[in-house]
Design a protein around this motif. Structure first.
Motif, PDB file in Angstrom:
ATOM      1  N   ARG A 199       0.872  -1.293   0.101  1.00  0.00           N
ATOM      2  CA  ARG A 199      -0.095   0.187  -0.029  1.00  0.00           C
ATOM      3  C   ARG A 199       0.905   1.368   0.044  1.00  0.00           C
ATOM      4  O   ARG A 199       1.874   1.245   0.820  1.00  0.00           O
TER       5      ARG A 199
ATOM      6  N   GLY B 217       5.849   2.288  12.164  1.00  0.00           N
ATOM      7  CA  GLY B 217       5.066   1.209  12.247  1.00  0.00           C
ATOM      8  C   GLY B 217       4.446   0.663  10.995  1.00  0.00           C
ATOM      9  O   GLY B 217       3.917  -0.247  10.849  1.00  0.00           O
TER      10      GLY B 217
ATOM     11  N   PHE C  75       4.179  -4.628   3.602  1.00  0.00           N
ATOM     12  CA  PHE C  75       4.125  -5.120   4.849  1.00  0.00           C
ATOM     13  C   PHE C  75       3.646  -6.490   4.633  1.00  0.00           C
ATOM     14  O   PHE C  75       3.373  -6.936   3.617  1.00  0.00           O
TER      15      PHE C  75
ATOM     16  N   LEU D 128      -5.100  -5.291  17.337  1.00  0.00           N
ATOM     17  CA  LEU D 128      -4.052  -6.080  16.592  1.00  0.00           C
ATOM     18  C   LEU D 128      -4.707  -6.509  15.207  1.00  0.00           C
ATOM     19  O   LEU D 128      -3.813  -6.731  14.511  1.00  0.00           O
TER      20      LEU D 128
HETATM   21  P1  AMP Z   1      -6.418  -4.086   7.347  1.00  0.00           P
HETATM   22  O1  AMP Z   1      -6.230  -4.737   6.087  1.00  0.00           O
HETATM   23  O2  AMP Z   1      -6.051  -2.581   7.084  1.00  0.00           O
HETATM   24  O3  AMP Z   1      -7.637  -4.171   8.022  1.00  0.00           O
HETATM   25  O4  AMP Z   1      -5.039  -4.355   8.401  1.00  0.00           O
HETATM   26  C1  AMP Z   1      -5.026  -5.769   8.745  1.00  0.00           C
HETATM   27  C2  AMP Z   1      -3.687  -5.774   9.517  1.00  0.00           C
HETATM   28  O5  AMP Z   1      -2.451  -5.364   8.751  1.00  0.00           O
HETATM   29  C3  AMP Z   1      -3.655  -4.828  10.777  1.00  0.00           C
HETATM   30  O6  AMP Z   1      -3.205  -5.506  11.650  1.00  0.00           O
HETATM   31  C4  AMP Z   1      -2.693  -3.736  10.223  1.00  0.00           C
HETATM   32  O7  AMP Z   1      -1.599  -3.520  11.387  1.00  0.00           O
HETATM   33  C5  AMP Z   1      -1.906  -4.326   9.276  1.00  0.00           C
HETATM   34  N1  AMP Z   1      -1.438  -3.308   8.167  1.00  0.00           N
HETATM   35  C6  AMP Z   1      -2.173  -2.565   7.458  1.00  0.00           C
HETATM   36  N2  AMP Z   1      -1.286  -1.717   6.908  1.00  0.00           N
HETATM   37  C7  AMP Z   1      -0.174  -1.795   7.071  1.00  0.00           C
HETATM   38  C8  AMP Z   1       1.111  -0.992   6.717  1.00  0.00           C
HETATM   39  N3  AMP Z   1       1.106  -0.196   5.937  1.00  0.00           N
HETATM   40  N4  AMP Z   1       2.028  -1.568   7.569  1.00  0.00           N
HETATM   41  C9  AMP Z   1       2.086  -2.500   8.354  1.00  0.00           C
HETATM   42  N5  AMP Z   1       1.010  -2.934   8.900  1.00  0.00           N
HETATM   43  C10 AMP Z   1      -0.200  -2.824   8.144  1.00  0.00           C
END
Ligand code: AMP
Length: 414
Positions: free
Chosen positions: A111, A118, A123, A279
């Motif tokens: 993304r 962080g 990722f 988390l």
């Molecule tokens: P999401 O798909 O946005 O619901 O995120 C799901 C998981 O992915 C969460 O645990 C976030 O911590 C991790 N996550 C989402 N975007 C990032 C990013 N750019 N860098 C690190 N971790 C991410």
């Protein structure tokens, strides 16, 4: 020149150790539950995400690594994996029968996000998805697996929060009540929420703005507008979780913003790093498979970010060194050839041995061993060769013993 792409990092050393430990634990626990791994390509046609994650989301609007390939086809480096897994299930006709499909994935996502601590542009996520089961039992089973995984990693301060978002049929009644509530205090909400309330009122509940969260005091609860079947489903899930001893809290503001999400939405919060924060999140998405052109198939799943999980583990565990095998140091040409032959026999018996192959003298080899965190050196000189032993040096204690060649694998395991 010699720099990685902004927002993308190299993983090695202790962080890599944490990643491997997390992945090994995931694979072990998920396999126990009958989940099989799926690996989909990193590139997908753009449509897969535009149609699933939604045109209006930040991910699709601002964050996708989207480009034309050399054949002028629009492709995307996957920003998440649920849509890709659903695409694969449909493509391989795995949802034509009502057989359940239990899957997990581990891999990098991409993304183009604003830089912040962080968050990375590449990722990693671990996710699990179940297709073909619409029951609360399926959800409880999956949540137990998730908790066994997280607790297996040593996380202790975990909290499960739950809500039900009903179905597309039951939501209009909630939307109507919610819009009336919103209109009565609209001045207190931010500009984004004014847009959200028209498009999708559920997303107002999600707003990070403190003013909006305060203005939401006393808002109509989505759970008060559930259809009977969704209500029964929600109650049953709570009974199952209680039976399993999995504590949870209800969070009436917990939503998933898109129409294909149905019934259960959940988050797991952790305070292992001090302040409590989410988390991971997940839930039921009974509408997605059909939305992407497949047969009507119930589905449930979640995804967790590995980067953050690894950071929490490192903090919980404190400073750690990468475990090292024993370092076999031959002295002289004859010993060097013999060292490889001996090591081969020990490897075959499962021993972990790294061979010093630079032809370094003993002093230099031991300096390297100390610098790189080895705790055990096996020294092989002409004298040792003649006697059929190695001089086994404990580098921390500075002590040394003689080990016969044949007993080396067993000694190293002690
Ligand atoms: P999401 O798909 O946005 O619901 O995120 C799901 C998981 O992915 C969460 O645990 C976030 O911590 C991790 N996550 C989402 N975007 C990032 C990013 N750019 N860098 C690190 N971790 C991410």
């Amino acid at each position: 020149m010699a720099q990685s792409v902004k927002g993308m990092r190299d993983l090695f050393g202790p962080v890599m150790g944490d990643f491997q430990h997390i992945e090994d634990t995931a694979r072990r626990v998920f396999a126990q539950h009958g989940y099989g791994e799926i690996r989909t390509p990193i590139l997908e046609y753009t449509e897969v995400f535009k149609r699933s994650v939604g045109d209006s989301s930040d991910i699709v609007n601002k964050e996708m690594y989207e480009f034309k390939d050399r054949g002028d086809r629009s492709v995307v480096m996957r920003p998440e994996n649920t849509a890709a897994v659903v695409r694969a299930m449909i493509e391989h006709k795995l949802l034509q029968t009502s057989d359940p499909q239990l899957l997990y994935y581990i891999g990098p996502m991409f993304r183009y996000e604003r830089m912040q601590a962080g968050r990375y542009r590449q990722f990693w996520q671990i996710g699990a998805e179940v297709f073909g089961s619409a029951t609360p039992e399926c959800e409880a089973e999956n949540l137990v697996m998730l908790f066994d995984f997280l607790q297996g990693l040593g996380l202790k301060q975990l909290k499960l929060t739950l809500n039900s978002v009903g179905t597309p049929e039951s939501r209009p009644a909630f939307y109507a009540a919610f819009r009336a509530f919103f209109d009565a205090r609209e001045a207190q909400f931010c500009g984004d929420c004014h847009r959200r309330v028209a498009e999708n009122p559920m997303r107002v509940l999600d707003c990070k703005n403190e003013g909006c969260q305060t203005a939401l005091q006393g808002h109509p609860l989505i759970t008060d507008f559930l259809d009977d079947a969704s209500r029964a489903h929600h109650e049953r899930l709570k009974v199952l979780l209680t039976n399993l001893g999995l504590p949870f809290e209800e969070n009436p503001r917990l939503v998933r913003g898109l129409d294909y999400y149905t019934r259960t939405a959940f988050e797991v919060l952790s305070s292992d790093l001090g302040a409590q924060s989410a988390l991971l999140g997940g839930g039921r998405y009974d509408g997605l498979v059909k939305h992407l052109g497949g047969p009507d198939t119930p589905a449930f799943g979640w995804a967790i970010g590995l980067d953050r999980l690894a950071m929490i583990l490192a903090a919980v565990r404190g400073e750690q060194s990468v475990p090292r095998p024993a370092l076999l140091i031959p002295m002289g040409e004859k010993a060097a050839a013999e060292a490889l032959r001996l090591a081969r026999g020990w490897w075959a018996q499962g021993a972990a041995v790294q061979v010093e192959t630079r032809g370094a003298n003993l002093k230099k080899a031991l300096q390297t061993a100390n610098r790189q965190g080895f705790t055990r050196a096996l020294i092989l000189g002409d004298g040792e060769l003649e006697q059929g032993v190695v001089a086994a040096k404990d580098l921390a204690a500075g002590t040394q013993e003689s080990w016969a060649f044949a007993e080396v694998p067993a000694r190293l395991k002690d």
